[in-house]
Design a protein around this motif. Sequence first.
Motif, PDB file in Angstrom:
ATOM      1  N   ALA A  82       0.830  -1.204   0.000  1.00 11.32           N
ATOM      2  CA  ALA A  82       0.000   0.000   0.000  1.00 11.32           C
ATOM      3  C   ALA A  82       0.867   1.258   0.000  1.00 11.32           C
ATOM      4  CB  ALA A  82      -0.926  -0.004   1.211  1.00 11.32           C
ATOM      5  N   ALA A  83       1.924   1.272   0.827  1.00 15.61           N
ATOM      6  CA  ALA A  83       2.789   2.460   0.887  1.00 15.61           C
ATOM      7  C   ALA A  83       3.452   2.698  -0.461  1.00 15.61           C
ATOM      8  CB  ALA A  83       3.839   2.282   1.983  1.00 15.61           C
ATOM      9  N   MET A 146       2.795   3.939   7.792  1.00 16.61           N
ATOM     10  CA  MET A 146       3.472   5.164   8.200  1.00 16.61           C
ATOM     11  C   MET A 146       4.985   5.005   8.167  1.00 16.61           C
ATOM     12  SD  MET A 146       1.023   6.439  11.262  1.00 16.61           S
ATOM     13  CE  MET A 146       2.283   7.246  12.214  1.00 16.61           C
ATOM     14  N   ASN A 147       5.469   3.894   8.711  1.00 24.26           N
ATOM     15  CA  ASN A 147       6.915   3.674   8.758  1.00 24.26           C
ATOM     16  C   ASN A 147       7.515   3.502   7.370  1.00 24.26           C
ATOM     17  OD1 ASN A 147       8.142   3.507  11.529  1.00 24.26           O
ATOM     18  ND2 ASN A 147       6.297   2.321  11.825  1.00 24.26           N
ATOM     19  N   VAL A 148       6.846   2.707   6.520  1.00 22.92           N
ATOM     20  CA  VAL A 148       7.372   2.475   5.179  1.00 22.92           C
ATOM     21  C   VAL A 148       7.294   3.754   4.356  1.00 22.92           C
ATOM     22  CG1 VAL A 148       7.096   1.129   3.072  1.00 22.92           C
ATOM     23  CG2 VAL A 148       6.786   0.034   5.285  1.00 22.92           C
ATOM     24  N   ALA A 149       6.182   4.491   4.491  1.00 19.25           N
ATOM     25  CA  ALA A 149       6.035   5.733   3.728  1.00 19.25           C
ATOM     26  C   ALA A 149       7.144   6.715   4.094  1.00 19.25           C
ATOM     27  CB  ALA A 149       4.666   6.354   3.979  1.00 19.25           C
ATOM     28  N   ALA A 150       7.490   6.769   5.396  1.00 21.71           N
ATOM     29  CA  ALA A 150       8.565   7.676   5.818  1.00 21.71           C
ATOM     30  C   ALA A 150       9.880   7.279   5.164  1.00 21.71           C
ATOM     31  CB  ALA A 150       8.687   7.664   7.335  1.00 21.71           C
ATOM     32  N   SER A 151      10.151   5.973   5.096  1.00 18.09           N
ATOM     33  CA  SER A 151      11.377   5.503   4.444  1.00 18.09           C
ATOM     34  C   SER A 151      11.368   5.825   2.959  1.00 18.09           C
ATOM     35  CB  SER A 151      11.518   3.988   4.596  1.00 18.09           C
ATOM     36  OG  SER A 151      11.983   3.666   5.851  1.00 18.09           O
ATOM     37  N   LEU A 152      10.219   5.632   2.324  1.00 17.25           N
ATOM     38  CA  LEU A 152      10.125   5.889   0.886  1.00 17.25           C
ATOM     39  C   LEU A 152      10.348   7.358   0.582  1.00 17.25           C
ATOM     40  CD1 LEU A 152       7.092   3.663  -0.159  1.00 17.25           C
ATOM     41  CD2 LEU A 152       9.388   3.543  -1.106  1.00 17.25           C
ATOM     42  N   GLN A 153       9.882   8.233   1.508  1.00 18.96           N
ATOM     43  CA  GLN A 153      10.057   9.663   1.300  1.00 18.96           C
ATOM     44  C   GLN A 153      11.526  10.045   1.340  1.00 18.96           C
ATOM     45  OE1 GLN A 153       7.649  11.896   3.987  1.00 18.96           O
ATOM     46  NE2 GLN A 153       5.972  11.991   2.506  1.00 18.96           N
ATOM     47  N   THR A 178      14.652  -1.040  -4.282  1.00 19.56           N
ATOM     48  CA  THR A 178      13.767  -0.370  -3.343  1.00 19.56           C
ATOM     49  C   THR A 178      13.801  -1.014  -1.962  1.00 19.56           C
ATOM     50  OG1 THR A 178      12.355   0.025  -5.246  1.00 19.56           O
ATOM     51  CG2 THR A 178      11.465   0.595  -3.091  1.00 19.56           C
ATOM     52  N   LEU A 179      13.579  -2.338  -1.917  1.00 18.82           N
ATOM     53  CA  LEU A 179      13.456  -3.005  -0.622  1.00 18.82           C
ATOM     54  C   LEU A 179      14.695  -2.826   0.266  1.00 18.82           C
ATOM     55  CD1 LEU A 179      11.499  -4.606   1.109  1.00 18.82           C
ATOM     56  CD2 LEU A 179      12.444  -6.705   0.172  1.00 18.82           C
ATOM     57  N   PRO A 180      15.921  -3.021  -0.277  1.00 16.28           N
ATOM     58  CA  PRO A 180      17.086  -2.795   0.597  1.00 16.28           C
ATOM     59  C   PRO A 180      17.140  -1.366   1.144  1.00 16.28           C
ATOM     60  CG  PRO A 180      17.749  -3.946  -1.397  1.00 16.28           C
ATOM     61  CD  PRO A 180      16.316  -3.547  -1.595  1.00 16.28           C
ATOM     62  N   LEU A 181      16.695  -0.400   0.324  1.00 15.07           N
ATOM     63  CA  LEU A 181      16.768   0.996   0.766  1.00 15.07           C
ATOM     64  C   LEU A 181      15.730   1.320   1.836  1.00 15.07           C
ATOM     65  CD1 LEU A 181      17.430   2.746  -2.655  1.00 15.07           C
ATOM     66  CD2 LEU A 181      18.936   2.780  -0.667  1.00 15.07           C
ATOM     67  N   ILE A 182      14.553   0.678   1.765  1.00 13.22           N
ATOM     68  CA  ILE A 182      13.523   0.996   2.757  1.00 13.22           C
ATOM     69  C   ILE A 182      13.490  -0.039   3.880  1.00 13.22           C
ATOM     70  CG2 ILE A 182      12.062   2.307   1.147  1.00 13.22           C
ATOM     71  CD1 ILE A 182      10.252  -0.193   1.021  1.00 13.22           C
ATOM     72  N   ALA A 183      14.485  -0.921   3.914  1.00 14.77           N
ATOM     73  CA  ALA A 183      14.480  -2.004   4.917  1.00 14.77           C
ATOM     74  C   ALA A 183      14.306  -1.514   6.355  1.00 14.77           C
ATOM     75  CB  ALA A 183      15.748  -2.846   4.774  1.00 14.77           C
ATOM     76  N   PRO A 184      14.954  -0.394   6.762  1.00 16.25           N
ATOM     77  CA  PRO A 184      14.746   0.046   8.155  1.00 16.25           C
ATOM     78  C   PRO A 184      13.281   0.359   8.445  1.00 16.25           C
ATOM     79  CG  PRO A 184      16.590   1.222   7.154  1.00 16.25           C
ATOM     80  CD  PRO A 184      15.940   0.440   6.065  1.00 16.25           C
ATOM     81  N   VAL A 186      10.681  -0.874   6.869  1.00 16.55           N
ATOM     82  CA  VAL A 186       9.900  -2.117   6.823  1.00 16.55           C
ATOM     83  C   VAL A 186      10.069  -2.896   8.126  1.00 16.55           C
ATOM     84  CG1 VAL A 186       9.579  -4.324   5.638  1.00 16.55           C
ATOM     85  CG2 VAL A 186      10.046  -2.265   4.313  1.00 16.55           C
ATOM     86  N   SER A 187      11.317  -2.994   8.601  1.00 20.03           N
ATOM     87  CA  SER A 187      11.499  -3.777   9.829  1.00 20.03           C
ATOM     88  C   SER A 187      10.895  -3.061  11.031  1.00 20.03           C
ATOM     89  CB  SER A 187      12.975  -4.112  10.061  1.00 20.03           C
ATOM     90  OG  SER A 187      13.780  -2.987   9.851  1.00 20.03           O
ATOM     91  N   ALA A 188      10.976  -1.723  11.054  1.00 14.02           N
ATOM     92  CA  ALA A 188      10.326  -0.998  12.153  1.00 14.02           C
ATOM     93  C   ALA A 188       8.821  -1.225  12.104  1.00 14.02           C
ATOM     94  CB  ALA A 188      10.635   0.498  12.063  1.00 14.02           C
ATOM     95  N   GLY A 189       8.250  -1.149  10.895  1.00 11.72           N
ATOM     96  CA  GLY A 189       6.817  -1.364  10.735  1.00 11.72           C
ATOM     97  C   GLY A 189       6.414  -2.764  11.172  1.00 11.72           C
ATOM     98  N   ALA A 190       7.200  -3.763  10.768  1.00 13.76           N
ATOM     99  CA  ALA A 190       6.895  -5.153  11.122  1.00 13.76           C
ATOM    100  C   ALA A 190       6.939  -5.330  12.632  1.00 13.76           C
ATOM    101  CB  ALA A 190       7.894  -6.088  10.448  1.00 13.76           C
ATOM    102  N   LEU A 191       7.928  -4.686  13.256  1.00 13.30           N
ATOM    103  CA  LEU A 191       8.057  -4.803  14.702  1.00 13.30           C
ATOM    104  C   LEU A 191       6.874  -4.162  15.422  1.00 13.30           C
ATOM    105  CD1 LEU A 191      10.585  -5.844  16.364  1.00 13.30           C
ATOM    106  CD2 LEU A 191      10.581  -3.494  17.154  1.00 13.30           C
ATOM    107  N   PHE A 192       6.469  -2.969  14.947  1.00 10.58           N
ATOM    108  CA  PHE A 192       5.292  -2.318  15.523  1.00 10.58           C
ATOM    109  C   PHE A 192       4.072  -3.209  15.362  1.00 10.58           C
ATOM    110  CE2 PHE A 192       7.411   1.950  15.323  1.00 10.58           C
ATOM    111  CZ  PHE A 192       7.181   2.263  16.645  1.00 10.58           C
ATOM    112  N   ALA A 193       3.965  -3.859  14.189  1.00  7.82           N
ATOM    113  CA  ALA A 193       2.823  -4.737  13.937  1.00  7.82           C
ATOM    114  C   ALA A 193       2.818  -5.876  14.953  1.00  7.82           C
ATOM    115  CB  ALA A 193       2.887  -5.290  12.516  1.00  7.82           C
ATOM    116  N   PHE A 194       3.997  -6.461  15.182  1.00  6.02           N
ATOM    117  CA  PHE A 194       4.081  -7.576  16.123  1.00  6.02           C
ATOM    118  C   PHE A 194       3.684  -7.119  17.526  1.00  6.02           C
ATOM    119  CE2 PHE A 194       6.021 -10.490  19.068  1.00  6.02           C
ATOM    120  CZ  PHE A 194       5.820 -11.730  18.472  1.00  6.02           C
ATOM    121  N   VAL A 195       4.256  -6.001  17.964  1.00  7.55           N
ATOM    122  CA  VAL A 195       3.969  -5.531  19.322  1.00  7.55           C
ATOM    123  C   VAL A 195       2.496  -5.152  19.466  1.00  7.55           C
ATOM    124  CG1 VAL A 195       4.502  -3.762  21.034  1.00  7.55           C
ATOM    125  CG2 VAL A 195       6.331  -4.786  19.706  1.00  7.55           C
TER     126      VAL A 195
END
Lengths: 260, 301
Positions: A82-83, A146-153, A178-184, A186-195
């Motif tokens: 979506a992002a 939100m996290n991925v969009a911030a990385s993409l920006q 793209t994915l390697p560049l936005i990895a931080p 994505v991982s922050a978003g995934a972690l927030f999702a888990f928590v």
Amino acid sequence: MKLKAILGVLAVFIVLWLTLPTLVIIPISFNSAPSFDFPPKDFSLRWYENFFTDPAWLRSLGVTVQVALLTTFVATISGVAAALGLSKVNFRGKSIIENLFLAPLIVPGIVLAIGMYSIFLRFGMLGTLFGFVAAHTVLALPLVIMNVAASLQGMDPKLQHASASLGAPPITTFFRVTLPLIAPGVSAGALFAFVTSFDEVILSLFIQTPALQTLPVKIYRSVTQDTDPTVAAVAVIMMTISIILILATQFFSRRKKARS
Amino acid sequence: MSIDTNLDTPQQESNAQRRTVRSRFGKLRNWTVLLLVPGIVLIIGFFGLPLGDVIIRSLSDPVWGIQNFQWLALSETNIAVAGRTFGTAFLVTVICLLLSYPYAYLMTICSERTRRLLTIFVMMPLWTSILVRTLAWMVLLQDSGPINDLLEYIGVGRLPLIRTTLGVALGMTQVLMPFMVLPLYSAMAKIDTRLLPAARSLGATPMTVFRTVYLPLSKPGIVAGSTTVFILGLGFYIIPSLLGSPRESMMATLIQQQIGGFLQWGHGAAMGIALLVVTVATLTVATRLAKGASIVPGVQR
């Protein structure tokens, strides 16, 4: 400089107030008496033993981890998509869709909870794994986006164009550039999702059945019904899991910085 | 060699051009829109549908009409509960603002190391489950708890803390403070600090500098933080139901009671819609006030 000293003292008090109260749960969990007395008189591990030998508690831990992992998976994939979609397209009504994605953060949990209860009741989804994952994903999705969009920006779009102009199909560009560049992000978003899923209470309280309960639901039920200090042990275990997760992210982000 | 290059270059160019043209207007665009589909399906199915159901229930349960909203507006108990909910959310917002403002300011003037520490300490509560923290407050605030022991020791005597609005406000303030500190800090970090000595050199007292320069410049942070804390506070359910008393319940608890206890779907749904309308209205007004500063609450409780 006098001001800075006053502010410093105040900040110390605020820090203590933010952190200390939660820690009382640790001694309580080692209390030998079946009460929430603080400070405890004698130490024992019986509440931990209770937790690890009680199939009901263990089952709810299993359910919680299972739901959280599935939620992380679904929310991260659909959230990254979506992002990415939002960052690439421009059409009328785009802001409506953006707001729709963020809306679950704003709507009071209880309102969404009664709506879900009603819908799930009608479609026989109460107390199902699918229902839990769907409900938690709706709450986690905005955080991933939100996290991925911030990385993409923060990413230079020229890199994607360069990759495309060298002949890479969009899929290759995504995985190699793209994915390697936005990895931080994505991982922050995934972690927030888990928590989010791991800690979620209100929705879970409404969509649970006695057959399928997450750990927070079981804690809530236990707290409202009896004074069994097993919940203190469970709370400490949950806290430990959270702390391990933060330390893991700190470790990964530091390694990334060191490498670059 | 030179012939090769001559032959190659135009072809490559046209290929690249064709690809750009295609990606700009054709395939890529359609393909990219499809990326939004899974998210939209999830949001419509598990957010839109439940919310729509609450709206319909509020107007149709047990029969079509606005009787549920009439019940809501005419019952004195409901007015009292709504008042208590707004009052508590407002009180928590004010306490959070008073504590967070100096904290966030300190974050802008301290060293990088201290700033990182202060950030970690303020984020840490976010990483602990709200249930765990509420459980801890239950232990601390109970009648035979450590806070009451301390109060008795210093001669104040035992006070009712748990099952009171004070207890609820205490727990809520601790949970919501990060949502105030973070936007405040990000607004304060943007302030051009050279303006402060400039104002001083023109003869303003420190108090005047704060009131006429610093405070207005930090307004976007105040608005964003206060809004987030207030609207999250309105919807709190876990803390009021565990730290509060049934006799002093808040709106979320009453909604649960109407549906779970009395099976009054219409009543619960109408109250939910009222809560939602107030939340959205607050947010709309605040977005106007903040003029562009984004107001998005973090993890929902």
